[in-house]
Scaffold this motif. Structure first.
Motif, PDB file in Angstrom:
ATOM      1  N   ARG A 113       0.811  -1.214   0.000  1.00 21.32           N
ATOM      2  CA  ARG A 113       0.000   0.000   0.000  1.00 21.32           C
ATOM      3  C   ARG A 113       0.851   1.274   0.000  1.00 21.32           C
ATOM      4  O   ARG A 113       1.926   1.318   0.599  1.00 21.32           O
ATOM      5  CB  ARG A 113      -0.933   0.005   1.214  1.00 21.32           C
ATOM      6  CG  ARG A 113      -1.960  -1.115   1.164  1.00 21.32           C
ATOM      7  CD  ARG A 113      -2.776  -1.189   2.452  1.00 21.32           C
ATOM      8  NE  ARG A 113      -3.844  -2.191   2.305  1.00 21.32           N
ATOM      9  CZ  ARG A 113      -3.689  -3.489   2.568  1.00 21.32           C
ATOM     10  NH1 ARG A 113      -2.515  -3.945   2.983  1.00 21.32           N
ATOM     11  NH2 ARG A 113      -4.687  -4.331   2.396  1.00 21.32           N
ATOM     12  N   GLY A 117      -2.578   7.032  -2.064  1.00 17.45           N
ATOM     13  CA  GLY A 117      -2.205   6.861  -3.468  1.00 17.45           C
ATOM     14  C   GLY A 117      -1.304   7.971  -3.957  1.00 17.45           C
ATOM     15  O   GLY A 117      -1.347   8.329  -5.137  1.00 17.45           O
ATOM     16  N   LEU A 128      -1.579   8.254  -7.716  1.00 20.50           N
ATOM     17  CA  LEU A 128      -1.831   6.897  -8.199  1.00 20.50           C
ATOM     18  C   LEU A 128      -3.302   6.553  -8.009  1.00 20.50           C
ATOM     19  O   LEU A 128      -4.016   7.212  -7.249  1.00 20.50           O
ATOM     20  CB  LEU A 128      -0.963   5.896  -7.417  1.00 20.50           C
ATOM     21  CG  LEU A 128       0.511   6.260  -7.225  1.00 20.50           C
ATOM     22  CD1 LEU A 128       1.189   5.256  -6.294  1.00 20.50           C
ATOM     23  CD2 LEU A 128       1.219   6.312  -8.569  1.00 20.50           C
ATOM     24  N   GLN A 130      -6.517   5.077  -6.438  1.00 21.88           N
ATOM     25  CA  GLN A 130      -6.884   4.720  -5.069  1.00 21.88           C
ATOM     26  C   GLN A 130      -7.848   3.532  -5.134  1.00 21.88           C
ATOM     27  O   GLN A 130      -9.064   3.693  -5.192  1.00 21.88           O
ATOM     28  CB  GLN A 130      -7.511   5.930  -4.374  1.00 21.88           C
ATOM     29  CG  GLN A 130      -6.523   7.079  -4.174  1.00 21.88           C
ATOM     30  CD  GLN A 130      -7.195   8.372  -3.757  1.00 21.88           C
ATOM     31  OE1 GLN A 130      -7.939   8.970  -4.545  1.00 21.88           O
ATOM     32  NE2 GLN A 130      -6.945   8.818  -2.538  1.00 21.88           N
ATOM     33  N   ASN A 135      -6.291   4.462  -0.333  1.00 18.68           N
ATOM     34  CA  ASN A 135      -4.901   4.124  -0.633  1.00 18.68           C
ATOM     35  C   ASN A 135      -4.751   3.439  -1.986  1.00 18.68           C
ATOM     36  O   ASN A 135      -5.727   2.983  -2.581  1.00 18.68           O
ATOM     37  CB  ASN A 135      -4.347   3.213   0.462  1.00 18.68           C
ATOM     38  CG  ASN A 135      -4.480   3.824   1.842  1.00 18.68           C
ATOM     39  OD1 ASN A 135      -4.213   5.011   2.029  1.00 18.68           O
ATOM     40  ND2 ASN A 135      -4.924   3.035   2.800  1.00 18.68           N
ATOM     41  N   SER A 136      -3.509   3.372  -2.454  1.00 18.20           N
ATOM     42  CA  SER A 136      -3.193   2.600  -3.652  1.00 18.20           C
ATOM     43  C   SER A 136      -2.606   1.268  -3.223  1.00 18.20           C
ATOM     44  O   SER A 136      -1.753   1.204  -2.329  1.00 18.20           O
ATOM     45  CB  SER A 136      -2.195   3.355  -4.528  1.00 18.20           C
ATOM     46  OG  SER A 136      -1.987   2.663  -5.756  1.00 18.20           O
ATOM     47  N   GLY A 140      -2.091  -0.361  -8.334  1.00 23.14           N
ATOM     48  CA  GLY A 140      -3.274   0.313  -8.852  1.00 23.14           C
ATOM     49  C   GLY A 140      -4.265  -0.611  -9.520  1.00 23.14           C
ATOM     50  O   GLY A 140      -4.158  -1.838  -9.466  1.00 23.14           O
TER      51      GLY A 140
END
Length: 385
Positions: A113, A117, A128, A130, A135-136, A140
């Protein structure tokens, strides 16, 4: 006491010969090396063909998909020489596309993670996808697990394997730089499964590659993995917040459910109401390996399954490993054998740099710059006890 694959082959065949019996065909053929073979496995929605590559060496049988570099099957003998697939997976391409579990896949550009992101590198902030709440996760929405890799088979000396290549364009999933990635899957004469990762970039970027194979050494579809015994050389781990992003602390495992230094069943403390396990619904944490980053792979964990006698040790050059106990398997996915996967039916040991390293200045750096080569290696060794 664990013994090597060759040891169990010799013991099985020798014991049968002493009794005046012929060794079973599987015992006789276990150590043979076979050239990789390819057959169609299916097609993606856009018509792209997906191939299944199979190879065998030293008693280990491996099936790999060009889609995601997925370890589709990993077949090993038990203490009586009976083979079983010990990796979780899906029966067809659509299953892998839709599962959302990363079964067996190569993970990139960034395993684990990244908070929000977002990360900043050399004064520029990059956004990036999410795809895990805010979060990413694992590169992705269209990470390396969802790409079709170029696959080239090889047979060198006593080794056999596959070279997988993928070129990630500058800006793909928001990451800077064109990243040229090569991953070698090798089966050795001893039956070891070795993964060598390499990557180069055209611009400064971040990289954290790993493999997301789910193991069940009793055999895929046989039930949970809580009885597996694990000994893990890690005195510290990285606690997380409620979104599973590290707090930045390197906390001691002593006195927590995460202490596997002396060895214990994976499920022994899995129901302990520790705040970190409540966040992860079990273990879903990065362990800080005592050995740190190393130039050559060093062993950090041993896992054994009492019923089958199968054992697995893992060596790596990486400083960390994400231990995940299949907490989010919820009975909605049917596996390769036709069994439904439920919570705890597999475990992952994802060798890696630490989660969210770009936003954690005290964590090992994951920055890759032009002219440098990203290199890591992880080796899985199998046997019986």
């Amino acid at each position: 006491m664990p013994i090597s694959r060759r040891g169990v082959i010799a013991a099985t065949a020798g014991g049968l010969a002493a009794a005046g019996l012929a060794a079973p065909a599987q015992a006789q053929s276990q150590a043979q090396k076979t050239k990789p073979t390819r057959r169609p496995f299916g097609k993606l929605a856009d018509g792209t063909r997906v191939d299944l590559w199979t190879l065998e060496n030293g008693g280990t049988k491996l099936g790999v998909l060009s889609y995601g570099g997925i370890v589709h099957r990993l077949e090993l003998p038990d203490a009586r020489g009976r083979y079983a697939n010990v990796s979780l997976g899906c029966a067809d391409v659509d299953g892998y596309v839709n599962a959302g579990t990363y079964f067996g896949a190569l993970i990139g550009r960034y395993g684990n993670r990244i908070a929000g992101g977002r990360f900043t590198l050399d004064g520029t902030t990059y956004q990036l996808p999410q795809n895990d709440g805010e979060n990413s996760l694992h590169g992705g929405t269209q990470g390396f697990d969802k790409r079709v890799w170029d696959v080239e088979p090889f047979s060198r000396g006593s080794d056999v394997g596959l070279i997988l290549r993928y070129v990630s364009a500058d800006g793909e999933m928001g990451y800077p730089g064109t990243l040229r990635t090569r991953v070698d899957y090798t089966l050795t004469a001893a039956g070891d499964f070795r993964i060598d990762y390499r990557a180069t970039t055209s611009k400064p970027t971040i990289v954290n590659l790993t493999s997301h194979t789910y193991f069940n050494l009793a055999g895929e579809g046989t039930g949970d993995i809580y009885g597996h015994q694990m000994k893990l050389a890690a005195a510290r781990y990285t606690p997380v917040n409620k979104t599973l992003i590290p707090t930045g602390e390197l906390a001691p495992v002593a006195g927590t459910p995460f202490d596997f230094r002396a060895g214990k069943a994976i499920g022994k403390d899995i129901r302990v109401a520790h705040q970190q396990q409540l966040y992860g619904q079990g273990i879903d944490h990065n362990f800080v390996l005592d050995k740190g980053s190393t130039r050559a792979p060093e062993r950090f964990v041993t896992v054994s399954e009492p019923r089958s006698g199968r054992t697995m040790t893992i060596a790596t050059t990486e400083p960390g490993v994400q231990c995940y106990t299949g907490n989010f398997l919820d009975g909605t996915i049917t596996g390769t054998s036709g069994s439904v996967y439920r919570q705890g039916d597999g475990f992952c040991l994802e060798t890696q740099h630490f989660p969210d390293s770009p936003n954690q200045p005290n964590f090992p750096s994951t920055v890759l710059r032009p002219g440098d080569t990203y290199r890591t290696t992880t080796v899985h060794s199998f046997g019986v006890s």
